[in-house]
Design a protein around this motif. Structure first.
Motif, PDB file in Angstrom:
ATOM      1  N   TYR A 113      34.545  21.638  19.137  1.00  0.00           N
ATOM      2  CA  TYR A 113      35.127  22.983  19.017  1.00  0.00           C
ATOM      3  C   TYR A 113      36.232  23.200  20.068  1.00  0.00           C
ATOM      4  N   THR A 114      37.417  23.505  19.597  1.00  0.00           N
ATOM      5  CA  THR A 114      38.600  23.561  20.476  1.00  0.00           C
ATOM      6  C   THR A 114      39.507  24.726  20.086  1.00  0.00           C
ATOM      7  N   ASN A 115      40.036  25.391  21.095  1.00  0.00           N
ATOM      8  CA  ASN A 115      41.047  26.421  20.872  1.00  0.00           C
ATOM      9  C   ASN A 115      42.289  26.148  21.695  1.00  0.00           C
ATOM     10  N   GLY A 116      43.456  26.365  21.092  1.00  0.00           N
ATOM     11  CA  GLY A 116      44.668  26.558  21.874  1.00  0.00           C
ATOM     12  C   GLY A 116      44.752  28.043  22.215  1.00  0.00           C
ATOM     13  N   PHE A 117      45.784  28.413  22.951  1.00  0.00           N
ATOM     14  CA  PHE A 117      45.940  29.815  23.340  1.00  0.00           C
ATOM     15  C   PHE A 117      47.391  30.238  23.183  1.00  0.00           C
ATOM     16  N   LEU A 118      47.588  31.412  22.586  1.00  0.00           N
ATOM     17  CA  LEU A 118      48.927  31.984  22.420  1.00  0.00           C
ATOM     18  C   LEU A 118      49.070  33.161  23.377  1.00  0.00           C
ATOM     19  N   PHE A 119      49.990  33.013  24.327  1.00  0.00           N
ATOM     20  CA  PHE A 119      50.234  34.057  25.322  1.00  0.00           C
ATOM     21  C   PHE A 119      51.489  34.811  24.909  1.00  0.00           C
ATOM     22  N   GLN A 120      51.357  36.106  24.654  1.00  0.00           N
ATOM     23  CA  GLN A 120      52.501  36.897  24.194  1.00  0.00           C
ATOM     24  C   GLN A 120      52.774  38.050  25.140  1.00  0.00           C
ATOM     25  N   GLU A 121      54.029  38.155  25.562  1.00  0.00           N
ATOM     26  CA  GLU A 121      54.435  39.371  26.275  1.00  0.00           C
ATOM     27  C   GLU A 121      54.529  40.506  25.268  1.00  0.00           C
ATOM     28  N   LYS A 122      54.155  41.691  25.712  1.00  0.00           N
ATOM     29  CA  LYS A 122      54.377  42.857  24.859  1.00  0.00           C
ATOM     30  C   LYS A 122      55.804  43.362  25.073  1.00  0.00           C
ATOM     31  N   ILE A 123      56.335  44.083  24.067  1.00  0.00           N
ATOM     32  CA  ILE A 123      57.663  44.671  24.250  1.00  0.00           C
ATOM     33  C   ILE A 123      57.581  45.699  25.365  1.00  0.00           C
ATOM     34  N   GLY A 124      58.443  45.573  26.337  1.00  0.00           N
ATOM     35  CA  GLY A 124      58.407  46.480  27.480  1.00  0.00           C
ATOM     36  C   GLY A 124      59.180  47.769  27.197  1.00  0.00           C
ATOM     37  N   ASP A 125      59.292  48.613  28.210  1.00  0.00           N
ATOM     38  CA  ASP A 125      60.093  49.844  28.111  1.00  0.00           C
ATOM     39  C   ASP A 125      61.555  49.499  27.826  1.00  0.00           C
TER      40      ASP A 125
END
Lengths: 302, 302
Positions: free
Chosen positions: A143-155
């Motif tokens: 069982y394996t996961n990659g990870f997606l790191f996303q910045e949110k849209i800022g001000d």
């Protein structure tokens, strides 16, 4: 966004190469991704402050991805850490760590939170006001996961010259950054686009190690800015890649193409290859923007 | 007899120092003693063949003494080891290792034997025709053993000139080496001491880390040739030594004196000290023959 590779070689630690671990700095958060044996020494070598790491993401429970975790947790303890530490990883990780702490009669002076993963569909596992992290279910021997790191849209960014010109008081600035128009005392409406610039475009980083070639990840990582994709083997060893459920450089490039990635970073090389440039050469027959990870290398994405 | 120090510093691995691990070569056996994180890389750096290690002795289940074990076991697996591997260590070590192998869905291709220790009196845990290994129960924060490695007295050495002078056939040589007299065809009895020299005196090595000052070990290690005794602290930090159940350099020297040791080796230094020569200076106020262990250092005892 800055990525520092602490280790990016498959299987066993050696005198000159390290198993998987990397640090992602994103919107002033510092995330540790995987933690092979020797990671704490690699953190020291790369002058990354232990105290800045509050979240550790473990892809799977093969040794070259997590055997350094229990040592790092223990070192945090010896350094008298007080801040909470969050571990995200496959079910079982909590039992493994706590068993070892129990036999050593050790207790962390900080709160240690385990977020054990079992889902086979992508899910949000971390979110704050600036960043969101989702799993990328991968196909590997366990069982394996990659990870997606996303910045949110800022001000939206304040156009300082414009707000000064209209003599707008500072107490309205946050509303403006949030996208609101402004009505002056004389009744004139100043539209928001006059007072602001577009926000910094949010970036995203997808970490995929280890996995066989698997097109089901494409919708999850679609349009990501950066994809780190494992390539344990070259096409000449495609049979070994298939047997061990790993990918070749060509396959990593195919995923990058189909997912419309901007920048592909390769890593998790089998130590049988003495020249990692061959991975880049092979990937670039399919996809142009290829970088090679290597231990101690940093990538900055502006 | 040769001792190679892979790591001899307390607590956390750092860029320049390693936690406890050492290799003892004794009568052509190679024993690994303790196995802190990074031991497999230290073995590589010191060019010690993995395949020669068949017996690993673990003193206790604090991380700086065994967090490298599971990685070494996994690497043996990846290197396709076939030979049996024996692990001697406190009860719990089997559960910790097997749990991790189970979650990684890994199976060693070689037989892995755990010899779990629970006794609080010294006991023989290994014996073959040339070497015997006994535990040295120590006093630390958790269940801990040191290990006493003793060569057995070997055969008497053949006096080649003498046996040739008396024209003794080679088929009698082993009897002579076993101490027997020889009767010549003319009835003359040649006493054994005419035909042989004394055997090489057997050596012994006592490994004691970690422990507080504890005189109950003296009868066990009495007259040993070499004693490796921990000294985490200097006398200036005697309060810390007492609190954490460690020893000072002076205390290690006192044990060496009272046990009539020939050679004392110090190690397991707290990383707070930048100059380990201070440990030697302190110990030598009590006991003259002091050597300092250091990572990568070898000691040969002839």
């Amino acid at each position: 966004m800055k990525l520092t590779i602490l280790g990016c070689y498959a299987a066993t630690p050696r005198t000159i190469t390290n198993p998987t671990s990397q640090v992602l700095e994103i919107r002033n958060r510092m995330f540790l991704i995987d933690c092979g044996e020797g990671t704490q020494v690699q953190l020291r070598k790369n002058k990354i402050k232990f105290s800045k790491i509050n979240h550790i993401f473990i892809s799977h429970l093969h040794g070259d991805h997590f055997y350094g975790l229990v040592g790092l947790i223990s070192t945090f303890m010896l350094l008298n850490r007080q801040t909470d530490l969050h571990i995200y990883g496959p079910k079982g990780i909590k039992e493994i760590i706590l068993l070892q702490l129990r036999f050593s009669n050790s207790f962390t002076g900080y709160n240690l939170y385990f977020h054990e993963l079992t889902a086979t569909e992508s899910e949000i596992i971390y979110e704050d006001e600036k960043v969101i992290v989702k799993t990328i279910p991968l196909k590997h021997r366990i069982y394996t996961n990659g990870f997606l790191f996303q910045e949110k849209i800022g001000d939206r960014k304040l156009n300082v010259q414009a707000v000064e010109k209209y003599e707008i008081e500072t107490c309205y600035y946050q509303n403006i950054k949030n996208g609101k128009d402004i009505t002056l005392d004389n009744g004139t409406i100043i539209p928001n686009e006059t007072l602001t610039f577009d926000p910094i475009p949010p970036k995203s980083y997808a970490f995929c190690s280890d996995t066989m070639y698997d097109e089901t990840i494409i919708p999850i990582i679609q349009n990501a800015d950066i994809l780190y994709h494992e390539t344990t083997f070259l096409e000449t060893e495609a049979d070994k890649a298939e047997k061990t459920m790993h990918s070749t450089a060509k396959e990593a490039a195919q995923i990058a193409t189909k997912a419309n990635i901007k920048q592909l970073i390769l890593g998790h090389y089998s130590t049988r290859y003495s020249n990692i440039e061959l991975f880049k050469d092979e990937a670039q027959t399919i996809f142009p923007n290829v970088l090679l990870a290597d231990d101690g290398k940093s990538f900055e994405f502006d």
